[in-house]
Design a protein around this motif. Sequence first.
Motif, PDB file in Angstrom:
ATOM      1  N   GLN A  71       0.807  -1.216   0.000  1.00  0.00           N
ATOM      2  CA  GLN A  71       0.000   0.000   0.000  1.00  0.00           C
ATOM      3  C   GLN A  71       0.846   1.276   0.000  1.00  0.00           C
ATOM      4  O   GLN A  71       0.516   2.240  -0.678  1.00  0.00           O
ATOM      5  CB  GLN A  71      -0.937  -0.006   1.216  1.00  0.00           C
ATOM      6  N   PHE A  72       1.950   1.261   0.750  1.00  0.00           N
ATOM      7  CA  PHE A  72       2.753   2.475   0.886  1.00  0.00           C
ATOM      8  C   PHE A  72       4.068   2.433   0.117  1.00  0.00           C
ATOM      9  O   PHE A  72       4.814   3.412   0.107  1.00  0.00           O
ATOM     10  CB  PHE A  72       3.029   2.751   2.367  1.00  0.00           C
ATOM     11  N   GLY A  73       4.370   1.297  -0.510  1.00  0.00           N
ATOM     12  CA  GLY A  73       5.567   1.215  -1.330  1.00  0.00           C
ATOM     13  C   GLY A  73       6.857   1.203  -0.547  1.00  0.00           C
ATOM     14  O   GLY A  73       7.917   1.534  -1.085  1.00  0.00           O
ATOM     15  N   GLU A  74       6.799   0.832   0.722  1.00  0.00           N
ATOM     16  CA  GLU A  74       8.007   0.777   1.547  1.00  0.00           C
ATOM     17  C   GLU A  74       7.794  -0.214   2.687  1.00  0.00           C
ATOM     18  O   GLU A  74       6.653  -0.493   3.077  1.00  0.00           O
ATOM     19  CB  GLU A  74       8.339   2.150   2.126  1.00  0.00           C
ATOM     20  N   GLU A  75       8.882  -0.757   3.182  1.00  0.00           N
ATOM     21  CA  GLU A  75       8.786  -1.647   4.327  1.00  0.00           C
ATOM     22  C   GLU A  75       8.749  -0.820   5.603  1.00  0.00           C
ATOM     23  O   GLU A  75       9.272   0.287   5.652  1.00  0.00           O
ATOM     24  CB  GLU A  75       9.990  -2.594   4.376  1.00  0.00           C
ATOM     25  N   ILE A  76       8.117  -1.373   6.616  1.00  0.00           N
ATOM     26  CA  ILE A  76       8.162  -0.725   7.919  1.00  0.00           C
ATOM     27  C   ILE A  76       9.309  -1.347   8.701  1.00  0.00           C
ATOM     28  O   ILE A  76       9.458  -2.562   8.751  1.00  0.00           O
ATOM     29  CB  ILE A  76       6.827  -0.868   8.679  1.00  0.00           C
ATOM     30  N   GLY A  77      10.151  -0.517   9.257  1.00  0.00           N
ATOM     31  CA  GLY A  77      11.339  -1.015   9.951  1.00  0.00           C
ATOM     32  C   GLY A  77      11.041  -1.370  11.396  1.00  0.00           C
ATOM     33  O   GLY A  77       9.946  -1.811  11.726  1.00  0.00           O
ATOM     34  N   PHE A  78      12.027  -1.149  12.250  1.00  0.00           N
ATOM     35  CA  PHE A  78      11.881  -1.344  13.694  1.00  0.00           C
ATOM     36  C   PHE A  78      11.579  -2.798  14.047  1.00  0.00           C
ATOM     37  O   PHE A  78      10.925  -3.080  15.042  1.00  0.00           O
ATOM     38  CB  PHE A  78      10.769  -0.442  14.272  1.00  0.00           C
ATOM     39  N   ASN A  79      12.058  -3.747  13.217  1.00  0.00           N
ATOM     40  CA  ASN A  79      11.787  -5.151  13.510  1.00  0.00           C
ATOM     41  C   ASN A  79      12.758  -5.700  14.550  1.00  0.00           C
ATOM     42  O   ASN A  79      12.514  -6.748  15.132  1.00  0.00           O
ATOM     43  CB  ASN A  79      11.847  -5.997  12.239  1.00  0.00           C
ATOM     44  N   GLN A  80      13.855  -5.016  14.787  1.00  0.00           N
ATOM     45  CA  GLN A  80      14.781  -5.418  15.831  1.00  0.00           C
ATOM     46  C   GLN A  80      14.672  -4.423  16.985  1.00  0.00           C
ATOM     47  O   GLN A  80      15.070  -3.279  16.874  1.00  0.00           O
ATOM     48  CB  GLN A  80      16.223  -5.447  15.296  1.00  0.00           C
ATOM     49  N   CYS A  81      14.075  -4.858  18.077  1.00  0.00           N
ATOM     50  CA  CYS A  81      13.859  -3.969  19.220  1.00  0.00           C
ATOM     51  C   CYS A  81      14.734  -4.422  20.377  1.00  0.00           C
ATOM     52  O   CYS A  81      14.434  -5.422  21.040  1.00  0.00           O
ATOM     53  CB  CYS A  81      12.383  -3.975  19.614  1.00  0.00           C
ATOM     54  N   ASP A  82      15.817  -3.719  20.597  1.00  0.00           N
ATOM     55  CA  ASP A  82      16.771  -4.072  21.642  1.00  0.00           C
ATOM     56  C   ASP A  82      16.709  -2.998  22.727  1.00  0.00           C
ATOM     57  O   ASP A  82      17.133  -1.861  22.514  1.00  0.00           O
ATOM     58  CB  ASP A  82      18.174  -4.157  21.043  1.00  0.00           C
ATOM     59  N   LEU A  83      16.162  -3.343  23.869  1.00  0.00           N
ATOM     60  CA  LEU A  83      15.987  -2.365  24.945  1.00  0.00           C
ATOM     61  C   LEU A  83      17.128  -2.396  25.968  1.00  0.00           C
ATOM     62  O   LEU A  83      17.047  -1.727  26.998  1.00  0.00           O
ATOM     63  CB  LEU A  83      14.654  -2.619  25.665  1.00  0.00           C
ATOM     64  N   ARG A  84      18.181  -3.135  25.670  1.00  0.00           N
ATOM     65  CA  ARG A  84      19.293  -3.227  26.620  1.00  0.00           C
ATOM     66  C   ARG A  84      20.062  -1.910  26.729  1.00  0.00           C
ATOM     67  O   ARG A  84      20.270  -1.219  25.735  1.00  0.00           O
ATOM     68  CB  ARG A  84      20.269  -4.315  26.186  1.00  0.00           C
ATOM     69  N   ASP A  85      20.458  -1.575  27.937  1.00  0.00           N
ATOM     70  CA  ASP A  85      21.376  -0.450  28.135  1.00  0.00           C
ATOM     71  C   ASP A  85      22.803  -0.876  27.833  1.00  0.00           C
ATOM     72  O   ASP A  85      23.629  -0.083  27.388  1.00  0.00           O
ATOM     73  CB  ASP A  85      21.281   0.066  29.578  1.00  0.00           C
TER      74      ASP A  85
END
Length: 266
Positions: free
Chosen positions: A106-120
């Motif tokens: 629909q938007f012609g692009e992938e949505i990122g943020f598939n790697q969510c690393d919350l470590r400090d």
Amino acid sequence: MSYKRVKMVGANCPSCQKKLEILLKDPSQEVLCVCFRCREIYLFDGQAIQRMPAGKAATKQEKNGLAGLVQALPEKDHYKGRGSQLRQQAFGYQRSWLSLAEYERQFGEEIGFNQCDLRDDTASCKWCGQILPKGRRSFCKDSCSRNYSKATFTKRHMASLPYRIACRDRFFCQISGADLAQYNRHGIRIPASNGDMAIHHLVYVSQNGTDYEQNLLTVSSEIHRAYHAGDAKTVARVHEIRDQRLEKFAGRMQFASSEKQDRGDE
């Protein structure tokens, strides 16, 4: 049937807190309230809201009559479109998120943020927090990897698209700054909702708002309720973010009216 649709201040769904749609026939008859999110029908006597039992609903209004209740609304109140749009069911509307594949189409692009690393500290295990052995990058042992996957995928209870948005915002409310992430038994913050999170559409779905990532905002349930209840400070802050994003992404955050009409209920 002839109904008119109004939103009454303070009338919220007991289940999800979404502001109810009040469908009035005339002052001498019962007032029916519909929650489009939960697809529940309520009776309102001016003071209290009560869920209408299935048996009572069938008695007071035949099923065809209840289905026609929504049909009787003006055309502008019939939400149409793909993915994020509300889809009409027998007794209301059902919300459906776009799949990642449909988002890309629909938007012609992938949505990122598939790697969510919350470590400090990236030298520590994502699950237990122990220092990683040499050669390992995420987990100190396989059991930690399995537990992490179970909590953040198998049991996360979120569709892929809103999960990616929460990852983008690192599981913080973008208005209050509240921490919305889950903490595991080791006290480690992991990318899974603590149950107090909502994904808000800056441009409403009913106003042709899309599931484009810039139209979505991670907020706490408290902020979400305050916004829909009309809290002045909350509304002002959310609208400030909305207006900033509309300057750059208006064409993707909102379907053109003609385009929405063309899409229909596919």
